[in-house]
Design a protein around this motif. Structure first.
Motif, PDB file in Angstrom:
ATOM      1  N   ILE A 132       0.837  -1.196   0.000  1.00  0.00           N
ATOM      2  CA  ILE A 132       0.000   0.000   0.000  1.00  0.00           C
ATOM      3  C   ILE A 132       0.877   1.254   0.000  1.00  0.00           C
ATOM      4  O   ILE A 132       2.009   1.241   0.510  1.00  0.00           O
ATOM      5  CB  ILE A 132      -0.978   0.032   1.196  1.00  0.00           C
ATOM      6  N   THR A 141       0.964   4.047   1.674  1.00  0.00           N
ATOM      7  CA  THR A 141       1.406   4.674   2.921  1.00  0.00           C
ATOM      8  C   THR A 141       2.452   3.838   3.662  1.00  0.00           C
ATOM      9  O   THR A 141       2.974   4.269   4.686  1.00  0.00           O
ATOM     10  CB  THR A 141       0.211   4.937   3.867  1.00  0.00           C
ATOM     11  N   SER A 181      -3.514   0.263  -3.995  1.00  0.00           N
ATOM     12  CA  SER A 181      -4.447   0.487  -2.895  1.00  0.00           C
ATOM     13  C   SER A 181      -4.870  -0.852  -2.305  1.00  0.00           C
ATOM     14  O   SER A 181      -4.746  -1.903  -2.952  1.00  0.00           O
ATOM     15  CB  SER A 181      -5.680   1.234  -3.394  1.00  0.00           C
ATOM     16  N   HIS A 200      -7.221   5.956   0.625  1.00  0.00           N
ATOM     17  CA  HIS A 200      -6.100   5.507   1.446  1.00  0.00           C
ATOM     18  C   HIS A 200      -6.634   4.945   2.761  1.00  0.00           C
ATOM     19  O   HIS A 200      -7.408   5.604   3.459  1.00  0.00           O
ATOM     20  CB  HIS A 200      -5.137   6.658   1.739  1.00  0.00           C
ATOM     21  N   GLY A 208      -1.777  12.127  -1.980  1.00  0.00           N
ATOM     22  CA  GLY A 208      -1.422  10.931  -1.233  1.00  0.00           C
ATOM     23  C   GLY A 208      -0.111  11.099  -0.505  1.00  0.00           C
ATOM     24  O   GLY A 208       0.520  10.123  -0.131  1.00  0.00           O
TER      25      GLY A 208
END
Length: 312
Positions: free
Chosen positions: A98, A100, A128, A198, A224
């Motif tokens: 992902i 993050t 995602s 997110h 993002g």
């Protein structure tokens, strides 16, 4: 009936186009079409309705496709058994991560992993959570790294680490003088969030106990990037929350604006996830061991309060 024919059927079922299915299968379109036709002739049924655009799967074809997935998976498992028996850890392995997590975690473990397992061709894709789940189900990803719990029937979750949330609060903010934060201090209306889609955003919304239909009233941020959130915070547009590993990259001046939560701090669970069929499990275990080893030096294990990545 051959495994190759079943693989071609699965490709056509996924892409609903013979030309694209052939390209993805690395064969010519006539070769793929001929093999699918041979299988249909052998079974004396139509798997695909070619009169429709895009190509449609017939009713009996849908049942054949479902069974073909099982057969191809079991065929792949035979090679896994042989590899495990020989102690071989190698071959192509596609890993999703992902957005993050990718920028902070990947540099920490990638070099160690490729040095320790040089025969593994690691293919890494940033996606995602929604796409990771779909691609694991479709067999396009061997495993993924995502925020959990997801609680999806066909997926196994193996926690790697627990990453605390940290507040980024400029001195001018209403919480600027606070020594530590408590979730009850947070007001969703002055917390800057990542763009929709997110899972970290959803976790923050859950932490702030915002309603499911929450939306930004003053402006919508389509970014993002945690760096963007930090810069906007410094402009007096609110505070934000960061994953702990992202705070390690801040310069000294920005680090002064970090505020930690009272114990137990809110945190996200980051896990290695994969299909319960457990294909290429020897590489999955190798990944877990390498990541777990490097992460122990960066995050002190402690009691935390896990925040769901899903806005339930």
């Amino acid at each position: 009936m051959t495994i190759t024919q079943l693989q071609y059927v699965l490709a056509v079922a996924e892409y609903q186009n013979f030309t694209l299915a052939a390209r993805k299968s690395h064969v010519t379109q006539p070769t793929l079409s001929m093999q699918v036709q041979k299988l249909e002739d052998e079974l004396d049924v139509l798997i695909f309705d070619r009169s429709k655009k895009p190509i449609a799967i017939t009713e009996v074809g849908a049942k054949i496709v479902a069974q073909a997935k099982n057969i191809v998976n079991e065929a792949d498992r035979i090679q896994d058994i042989v590899d495990q028996e020989k102690g071989f850890i190698g071959g192509d392995f596609t890993l999703g991560i992902i957005p993050t997590v990718m920028p902070t975690l990947l540099p920490m473990f990638l070099k160690n992993f490729i040095n320790k397992y040089p025969k593994v061709n690691l293919i890494i894709k940033e996606q995602s959570t929604e796409n990771l789940i779909r691609n694991i189900q479709d067999g396009h990803l061997d495993a993924a790294i995502a925020a959990t719990p997801l609680e999806i029937e066909f997926i196994t979750e193996r926690p790697l680490y627990y990453e605390p949330f940290v507040g980024y609060v400029p001195a001018s903010h209403r919480l600027g003088s606070a020594k530590k934060l408590d979730p009850t201090d947070l007001d969703i209306n002055d917390v800057l969030l990542l763009q929709d889609g997110h899972c970290f955003r959803d976790g923050v919304i859950n932490l702030c106990k915002a309603p499911k239909d929450y939306s930004e009233e003053h402006f919508q941020l389509q970014s993002g990037s945690f760096e963007t959130l930090v810069n906007l915070s410094n402009e007096g547009l609110g505070m934000t929350l960061l994953p702990f590993l992202n705070t390690l990259e801040l310069d000294i001046e920005k680090s002064k604006n970090l505020k930690y939560f009272n114990d137990p701090p809110p945190a996200r669970e980051v896990s290695l996830i994969y299909h319960k069929s457990e294909l290429k499990i020897q590489i999955i275990e190798a990944l877990k061991d390498v990541i777990s080893a490097v992460i122990r030096g960066a995050i002190a294990f402690q009691d935390v309060k896990i925040i769901s990545p899903l806005n339930k």
